[in-house]
Design an enzyme around this catalytic site. Structure first.
Site, PDB file in Angstrom:
ATOM      1  N   HIS A  78       0.304   2.496  -5.945  1.00 32.01           N
ATOM      2  CA  HIS A  78       0.514   1.048  -5.872  1.00 32.01           C
ATOM      3  C   HIS A  78      -0.565   0.303  -6.646  1.00 32.01           C
ATOM      4  CE1 HIS A  78       3.170   1.367  -2.030  1.00 32.01           C
ATOM      5  NE2 HIS A  78       3.888   1.405  -3.142  1.00 32.01           N
ATOM      6  N   HIS A 131       2.967   8.786  -2.526  1.00 30.52           N
ATOM      7  CA  HIS A 131       3.285   8.393  -1.145  1.00 30.52           C
ATOM      8  C   HIS A 131       4.233   9.369  -0.452  1.00 30.52           C
ATOM      9  CE1 HIS A 131       2.388   4.619  -3.412  1.00 30.52           C
ATOM     10  NE2 HIS A 131       1.496   4.573  -2.462  1.00 30.52           N
ATOM     11  N   CYS A 161       0.463  13.155  -2.288  1.00 32.68           N
ATOM     12  CA  CYS A 161      -0.924  13.481  -1.931  1.00 32.68           C
ATOM     13  C   CYS A 161      -0.917  14.562  -0.857  1.00 32.68           C
ATOM     14  CB  CYS A 161      -1.636  12.230  -1.413  1.00 32.68           C
ATOM     15  SG  CYS A 161      -3.305  12.619  -0.821  1.00 32.68           S
ATOM     16  N   HIS A 220       7.064   0.702   4.262  1.00 32.70           N
ATOM     17  CA  HIS A 220       6.159   1.298   3.274  1.00 32.70           C
ATOM     18  C   HIS A 220       6.716   2.671   2.874  1.00 32.70           C
ATOM     19  CE1 HIS A 220       2.620   3.292   1.580  1.00 32.70           C
ATOM     20  NE2 HIS A 220       2.117   2.088   1.372  1.00 32.70           N
ATOM     21  N   GLU A 268       5.401   5.488   2.202  1.00 32.83           N
ATOM     22  CA  GLU A 268       4.876   6.655   2.921  1.00 32.83           C
ATOM     23  C   GLU A 268       5.541   6.788   4.291  1.00 32.83           C
ATOM     24  OE1 GLU A 268       0.544   7.039   3.281  1.00 32.83           O
ATOM     25  OE2 GLU A 268       0.867   8.117   5.158  1.00 32.83           O
ATOM     26  N   CYS A 311      -6.766   8.879   5.974  1.00 28.91           N
ATOM     27  CA  CYS A 311      -7.437   9.799   5.047  1.00 28.91           C
ATOM     28  C   CYS A 311      -8.894   9.414   4.823  1.00 28.91           C
ATOM     29  CB  CYS A 311      -6.674   9.847   3.732  1.00 28.91           C
ATOM     30  SG  CYS A 311      -6.909   8.361   2.749  1.00 28.91           S
TER      31      CYS A 311
HETATM   32  S1  SF4 Z   1      -6.443  10.354  -0.517  1.00 27.98           S
HETATM   33 FE1  SF4 Z   1      -5.666   8.813   0.938  1.00 27.98          FE
HETATM   34  S2  SF4 Z   1      -5.390   6.905  -0.193  1.00 27.98           S
HETATM   35 FE2  SF4 Z   1      -5.600   8.580  -1.655  1.00 27.98          FE
HETATM   36  S3  SF4 Z   1      -3.467   9.144  -2.131  1.00 27.98           S
HETATM   37 FE3  SF4 Z   1      -4.198  10.512  -0.493  1.00 27.98          FE
HETATM   38  S4  SF4 Z   1      -3.575   9.542   1.400  1.00 27.98           S
HETATM   39 FE4  SF4 Z   1      -3.413   7.967  -0.223  1.00 27.98          FE
END
Ligand code: SF4
Length: 313
Positions: free
Chosen positions: A41, A74, A96, A124, A126, A195
């Site tokens: 994003h 996401h 991720c 969202h 995710e 995270c």
């Molecule tokens: S580390 Fe965190 S903010 Fe970065 S892509 Fe992964 S889940 Fe999203």
């Protein structure tokens, strides 16, 4: 004027991985290359890839049969993966790994027929992806204390909680405490679905607020660089505001209302996990040009060595 640059700058490991995945796929396979939703994003990143021939789609049928499709950082639901397979698409998964971990948790609890409470923002990407791992009748998405009050699950039941990765650490802790009080058999991670990048960035805002504390509220300001649809960036803006510091969010340097800087003696600057470092440098340059006597204080970035390996392609 004193400028303080938060210690967390540049891409998190998940965003860096997703962006490198698109770059390498472009090099290996060329355009057109399709990406399901925005790869991350950030307006600047998405705009850059559009100029290279990347097509961002919100529907699998928008990709021609046999086309090459990347799933964004996401993540996506199993239904989307299935649709892509049926359409004969060549897919690359840039989800991720920390989002994939939440998918596994969701699937684990759902396989046991345990109701799953997903703390996150409805709509969202995710949350849409994670939701797809849980049967609709077992899934409950909440984002506020009021949402929890409206849950109709019996209190004696075993219930699992999982979260979106980019939430407010403090708000999520409050919601989980409320859930623990309501459901004694609550299971699932405490706050570790949020995270490391989100947690570090919120901690860094708290550190910035302490650095700005010598100034009166009227003389201090925090500027967050982040796109309007970036969840983790918006949480940084909230974190600063909750600490009593006027905190604004801008997509790029040109969006700063320079009138806001008048009479400010202490400025904090930070950015979301999907913001290219050069956008932050442009903000610093715009302020430094307007206030040539300003000083800049930086902090050591704790994330320099965190790297996620690229997906297979
Ligand atoms: S580390 Fe965190 S903010 Fe970065 S892509 Fe992964 S889940 Fe999203």
């Amino acid at each position: 004027m004193q400028i303080f640059l938060a210690r967390t700058q540049g891409f998190c490991a998940g965003v860096a991985r997703a962006i490198q995945t698109v770059e390498q796929a472009l090099t290996a396979f060329g355009a057109p290359l399709y990406v399901f939703h925005e790869i991350v994003h950030n307006t600047s990143v998405v705009g850059h890839f559009k100029t290279k021939g990347v097509v961002f789609v919100n529907c699998i049928n928008a990709v021609p049969p046999g086309g090459r499709l990347i799933f964004s950082a996401h993540g996506v639901s199993p239904a989307i993966v299935d649709q892509a397979r049926v359409r004969g698409l060549l897919t690359i998964d840039a989800t991720c790994p920390l989002v994939t971990k939440v998918h596994h948790e969701a699937a684990f609890f759902a396989a046991q027929d345990t109701p799953v409470i997903l703390i996150g923002h409805n709509g969202h990407e995710e949350v849409e992806g994670t939701s797809g791992y849980v049967k609709p009748e077992l899934l409950h998405i909440v984002s506020t204390v009021e949402d929890i009050d409206q849950l109709t699950i019996a209190a004696h039941k075993k219930v699992a909680v999982i979260t979106q990765t980019t939430l407010s650490v403090d708000d999520t802790r409050t919601l989980i405490l409320k859930l623990r009080g309501r459901f004694p058999r609550l299971t699932g991670p405490d706050r570790e679905d949020i995270c490391y990048a989100t947690q570090n960035r919120q901690e860094a805002i708290k550190e910035l607020a302490r650095s700005l504390a010598p100034a009166s509220p009227a003389n201090s300001l925090i500027i967050i660089c982040g796109s309007p649809n970036s969840s983790n960036s918006n949480r940084l803006q909230e974190t600063g505001s909750h600490l009593g510091v006027t905190t604004i969010i801008v997509d790029h340097a040109g969006e700063i209302d320079m009138a806001l800087l008048k009479n400010k003696t202490h400025i904090g600057i930070s950015s979301g996990a999907s913001v290219p470092r050069d956008l932050v440098d442009e903000i610093m340059a715009r302020i430094s040009n307007a206030y040539p006597d300003s000083t800049v204080t930086t902090f050591d970035n704790p994330e320099k060595n965190i790297v996620f390996p690229l997906p297979d392609m």
